[in-house]
Design an enzyme around this catalytic site. Structure first.
Site, short mmCIF file in Angstrom:
data_model
loop_
_atom_site.label_atom_id
_atom_site.label_comp_id
_atom_site.label_asym_id
_atom_site.label_seq_id
_atom_site.Cartn_x
_atom_site.Cartn_y
_atom_site.Cartn_z
N HIS A 62 11.91 19.64 -33.36
CA HIS A 62 12.00 19.21 -34.76
C HIS A 62 13.43 19.05 -35.26
O HIS A 62 13.65 18.58 -36.37
CB HIS A 62 11.27 20.20 -35.67
CG HIS A 62 11.97 21.52 -35.76
ND1 HIS A 62 11.84 22.49 -34.82
CD2 HIS A 62 12.82 22.01 -36.69
CE1 HIS A 62 12.57 23.53 -35.15
NE2 HIS A 62 13.19 23.26 -36.27
C1 UD1 Z 1 13.35 24.03 -41.39
C2 UD1 Z 1 14.61 24.84 -41.10
C3 UD1 Z 1 14.76 25.06 -39.61
C4 UD1 Z 1 13.51 25.65 -39.01
C5 UD1 Z 1 12.33 24.76 -39.36
C6 UD1 Z 1 11.03 25.28 -38.80
C7 UD1 Z 1 16.47 24.47 -42.69
C8 UD1 Z 1 17.80 23.89 -42.83
N1 UD1 Z 1 15.80 24.15 -41.54
O1 UD1 Z 1 13.56 22.74 -40.85
O2 UD1 Z 1 15.84 25.93 -39.36
O3 UD1 Z 1 13.65 25.74 -37.61
O4 UD1 Z 1 12.24 24.68 -40.78
O5 UD1 Z 1 9.97 24.43 -39.04
O6 UD1 Z 1 16.02 25.18 -43.55
N2 UD1 Z 1 7.45 18.73 -43.97
C9 UD1 Z 1 6.12 18.56 -44.19
N3 UD1 Z 1 5.37 19.65 -44.53
C10 UD1 Z 1 5.91 20.88 -44.65
C11 UD1 Z 1 7.29 21.05 -44.44
C12 UD1 Z 1 8.05 19.97 -44.08
O7 UD1 Z 1 5.58 17.47 -44.08
O8 UD1 Z 1 5.16 21.85 -44.95
C13 UD1 Z 1 8.27 17.56 -43.55
C14 UD1 Z 1 8.86 16.82 -44.69
O9 UD1 Z 1 8.80 15.47 -44.42
C15 UD1 Z 1 10.30 17.29 -44.70
C16 UD1 Z 1 10.57 17.56 -43.24
O10 UD1 Z 1 9.33 18.01 -42.72
O11 UD1 Z 1 11.16 16.31 -45.23
C17 UD1 Z 1 11.64 18.59 -43.03
O12 UD1 Z 1 11.32 19.84 -43.66
P1 UD1 Z 1 12.49 20.88 -44.08
O13 UD1 Z 1 11.94 22.13 -44.58
O14 UD1 Z 1 13.47 20.18 -44.92
O15 UD1 Z 1 13.23 21.18 -42.73
P2 UD1 Z 1 12.63 21.51 -41.29
O16 UD1 Z 1 12.99 20.36 -40.43
O17 UD1 Z 1 11.21 21.95 -41.33
#
Ligand code: UD1
Length: 353
Positions: free
Chosen positions: A203
């Site tokens: 991811h």
């Molecule tokens: C975050 C953490 C990362 C961790 C990861 C585990 C930071 C900087 N990064 O990254 O260290 O390893 O979580 O998963 O905090 N999204 C969904 N549903 C959700 C959550 C996210 O669809 O419940 C999608 C959204 O499109 C979002 C993208 O995932 O834009 C990224 O989510 P985000 O929480 O910003 O960062 P992660 O890549 O999950």
């Protein structure tokens, strides 16, 4: 004495569970704030249920956004909560945006901060998590470390020894406690996993936002999928990127993120795991499952020096490395990865009223 725990993203939840349980056993008052950074059922609510964590007292519902916007929303929405709650300690976990954002708020309001999983460094500031680690550790009043290399790092950065407490790895507490429940799901068997299978999680922006890297990794995995079953429960951002690029996935069994116990059941019996996650590097070390990490560095070097982890620098070698993987005779467990780290966190906090 009152603790306010902040969690926001998937990897935080297995870390909160053992600390919350141990603090409850000591009779400490506790409040849980969920920032809402992760909000899907499979990324959040399912973990609370499976791990017996009480419902959050407050949910800031910040959702997804750019790093600046997500961090700013957390800061803005958390301030009134912290002012109203006035805990003795803010307890934050790991390296996600929720950790850093709430530490900033607490530092400005003079609330003491305890950082669980302090002192890890990839020395790579292109990773958002590295920025979060550096800021959080600089602000924290109590640095609770998962492995002794983190103590050395923090001392070298000038942190006073009195603020550093080696507690061990809280996520491994949850892993050990969960193994019987993982086995009881029967998930691996239901999915036809026979021990020759490979489990993939990816991811990180550095892998999934780079079309060239994502294509190369998928080509290697698709080749592997001709002779082995390759399970790829994909994070939402990874699914978005794969769809947008139209990558050829061969026989890879790609799907939605899966529940914690199911994942554990699949990983514990795997031939090998391919990942860019932090937590999965640790879990595979504790389980003695070969792990191939698709990153040029790791903030968890102990999983390489004492565990089963190997960094894959040239992605075109991935297939060969996975094929040649062998399990160690017995898993080696770094010091403090003994299932009792949560108790040591709670004791360290209780000793500082
Ligand atoms: C975050 C953490 C990362 C961790 C990861 C585990 C930071 C900087 N990064 O990254 O260290 O390893 O979580 O998963 O905090 N999204 C969904 N549903 C959700 C959550 C996210 O669809 O419940 C999608 C959204 O499109 C979002 C993208 O995932 O834009 C990224 O989510 P985000 O929480 O910003 O960062 P992660 O890549 O999950």
């Amino acid at each position: 004495m009152k603790l306010l725990h902040v969690v926001g993203a998937r990897p935080n939840f297995p870390k909160l569970a053992p600390v919350h349980r141990a603090a409850r056993a000591l009779g400490l008052e506790q409040v849980i704030v969920h920032t809402g950074q992760h909000y899907d059922e499979a990324m959040s609510a399912g973990f609370f249920r499976d791990l017996d964590i009480p419902e959050p007292d407050v949910n800031l519902e910040v959702g997804s956004a750019s790093h600046a916007v997500q961090t700013a929303r957390i800061i803005e929405r958390f301030e009134p909560v912290l002012l109203a709650q006035r805990p003795d300690w803010l307890v934050v976990y790991g390296d996600v945006n929720s950790t850093m954002a709430t530490a900033i708020v607490a530092a400005k309001l003079g609330v003491r901060i305890a950082h669980v999983e302090a002192g890890l460094r990839s020395n790579d500031r292109t990773m958002p998590e590295e920025i979060n680690r550096l800021v959080t550790d600089r602000l924290a009043d109590l640095l609770l470390t998962p492995s002794t290399d983190a103590d050395v790092t923090l001392q070298a950065e000038g942190e006073p020894a009195s603020e550093i407490v080696f507690v061990g790895n809280v996520m491994i507490d949850t892993l050990y406690a969960s193994l019987p429940k993982a086995e009881a799901t029967g998930y691996a068997q239901r999915m036809g996993a026979d021990g020759s299978h490979v489990v993939v999680t990816l991811h990180r922006p550095s892998n999934v936002d780079d079309p060239e890297r994502l294509r190369t990794v998928c080509a290697e995995l698709a080749a592997l999928s001709r002779s082995r079953t390759v399970y790829f429960p994909a994070h939402p951002r990874t699914q978005q990127r794969l769809t947008a690029l139209g990558v050829d996935l061969g026989n890879i069994r790609i799907g939605d993120p899966i529940a914690y116990f199911e994942m554990l059941d699949l990983v514990r019996g795997a031939h090998a795991v391919v990942t860019d996650s932090g937590g999965v590097q640790e879990e595979t070390t504790a389980l003695g499952v070969p792990c191939f990490t698709l990153r040029p560095n790791t903030e968890r070097p102990i999983t390489v020096s004492e565990g089963t982890n190997q960094l894959v620098l040239d992605l075109t070698t991935l297939g060969g490395l996975v094929e040649a993987a062998t399990r160690p005779a017995a898993p080696r467990r770094p010091a403090g990865w003994d299932g009792r780290a949560g108790e040591r966190v709670a004791a360290a906090l209780a000793a500082r009223p």
